[in-house]
Design an enzyme around this catalytic site. Structure first.
Site, mmCIF file in Angstrom:
data_model
loop_
_atom_site.group_PDB
_atom_site.id
_atom_site.type_symbol
_atom_site.label_atom_id
_atom_site.label_comp_id
_atom_site.label_asym_id
_atom_site.label_seq_id
_atom_site.Cartn_x
_atom_site.Cartn_y
_atom_site.Cartn_z
ATOM 1 N N GLY A 107 6.865 1.784 1.353
ATOM 2 C CA GLY A 107 6.469 2.490 0.134
ATOM 3 C C GLY A 107 6.893 1.794 -1.143
ATOM 4 C CG ASP A 152 3.897 7.314 -0.835
ATOM 5 O OD1 ASP A 152 3.526 8.348 -1.439
ATOM 6 O OD2 ASP A 152 3.149 6.339 -0.649
HETATM 7 O O1 PMV Z 1 0.948 4.213 5.748
HETATM 8 P P1 PMV Z 1 1.924 5.055 5.001
HETATM 9 O O2 PMV Z 1 3.336 4.851 5.464
HETATM 10 O O3 PMV Z 1 1.785 4.929 3.516
HETATM 11 O O4 PMV Z 1 1.593 6.566 5.369
HETATM 12 C C1 PMV Z 1 0.342 7.151 5.178
HETATM 13 C C2 PMV Z 1 0.366 8.592 5.583
HETATM 14 C C3 PMV Z 1 -0.970 9.318 5.481
HETATM 15 O O5 PMV Z 1 -0.729 10.688 5.809
HETATM 16 C C4 PMV Z 1 -1.971 8.755 6.469
HETATM 17 C C5 PMV Z 1 -1.566 9.228 4.083
HETATM 18 C C6 PMV Z 1 -0.806 10.002 3.031
HETATM 19 O O6 PMV Z 1 -0.891 9.626 1.861
HETATM 20 O O7 PMV Z 1 -0.153 11.008 3.339
#
Ligand code: PMV
Length: 327
Positions: A107, A152
């Protein structure tokens, strides 16, 4: 100069479902990202971002609306949105520094956005509550990526373990300590926005199928939230395996693996065989990291290595967004 830092994140439970109004559980990790900001008498913004191989980048304030290099888009979009919201403007010098590699999917984009907002708020002496920082950071990330729940951003600001609903409709810090968490990097960089878009396209063809998967994930998230209060890691590990099975049932981006992949399956199985209570992918899927819960960390990390992954040492961070120093 003002220096601030924020934590990275790991999705624990509820990825994808959170995009469609179900809750998720996210943990902030101790690897941090730093942003240092100071005023500059010229009408220019100067950026150094060594991790992004950016050194001495300059943009004039009148060019902030133009397309910017992707490595520093989040910083510059944040500056633009901040100036607009608070009707301020100044030349700036900005330096970013990261303890984690952007490739792990911890993130870095959301952490750099959050840090830049906080540093600017301090610099212009504007009081911002955590939720206001969240809202401005979320707007900025959506301006650039178009999709995302903002989990995030919440991790970067609040730290710890959070029960989260999309767009920050709910941000509930949980009392959770000493998670026996193990993390393995697949070696594959995944594009979150592409995977989210592929899932959306598939979902439009068969909404009921996905509604059911999201509801099942949501139930797991609620059970985990309860079990976390009792630190019932064996049961939470079992629920990890269940969540992973559901993520495999997605029909995109791959029919065979859903949002999982061959390497994710290999690492998850290796952890399970090495005695983990459970394991699953973390985040959008396809690549990035897997997470596992287990007592024998050494044995599980060894199994990750043997299966072709890279163990990543991670602790949960409880500090969230913080001012490092002002001078
Ligand atoms: O790929 P990452 O760690 O940024 O996680 C994405 C998670 C999702 O649920 C697929 C998208 C989101 O923004 O919540």
């Amino acid at each position: 100069m003002i220096k601030v830092s924020a934590s990275g994140k790991l999705m624990l439970f509820g990825e994808h479902a959170v995009v469609y109004n179900r809750p998720c559980l996210v943990a902030a990790v101790s690897q941090r990202l730093f942003v240092e900001v100071g005023k500059n008498s010229e009408n220019k913004i100067l950026i150094d971002a060594p991790e992004m191989k950016i050194s001495g980048f300059t943009v004039s304030l009148t060019d902030l609306d133009k397309e910017q290099p992707k490595e520093i888009r989040f910083v510059l979009e944040t500056v633009k949105n901040f100036f607009r919201k608070y009707n301020v403007e100044s030349g700036l010098k900005i330096r970013t520094e990261s303890q984690f590699s952007a490739k792990y999917g911890f993130g870095s984009s959301s952490a750099v956005t959050v840090c830049t907002i906080k540093a600017l708020a301090e610099l212009f002496e504007i009081k911002m509550e955590k939720k206001e920082i969240f809202d401005l950071a979320y707007k900025t990330v959506l301006d650039i990526q178009g999709v995302g729940s903002g989990f995030d951003i919440a991790a970067a600001i609040y730290g710890g373990v959070i029960y989260f609903l999309t767009g920050g409709k709910k941000i509930e810090p949980l009392e959770v300590k000493d998670i026996p968490l193990i993390v393995g990097y697949t070696g594959v960089k995944a594009s979150t926005s592409e995977i989210v878009k592929a899932v959306k396209a598939e979902m439009e063809k068969n909404p009921e199928y996905y509604e059911k998967l999201y509801n099942d994930i949501s139930q797991i998230v609620e059970k985990v939230k309860t079990e976390m209060k009792n630190s019932n890691w064996p049961e939470i590990g079992r629920l990890m395996n269940e969540n992973q099975e559901i993520l495999r049932k997605f029909k995109a981006p791959s029919v065979e693996y859903g949002v999982s992949s061959e390497i994710i399956e290999k690492l998850v199985e290796a952890c399970q065989r090495a005695g983990a209570f459970g394991a699953k992918l973390s985040g959008a899927g396809v690549g990035d990291c897997i997470i596992a819960l287990g007592e024998d960390k050494e044995r599980i990390e060894e199994a990750i290595k043997e299966a072709g992954g890279i163990p990543v040492s991670v602790d949960i961070d409880y500090q969230g967004l913080k001012i490092e120093n002002k001078s």
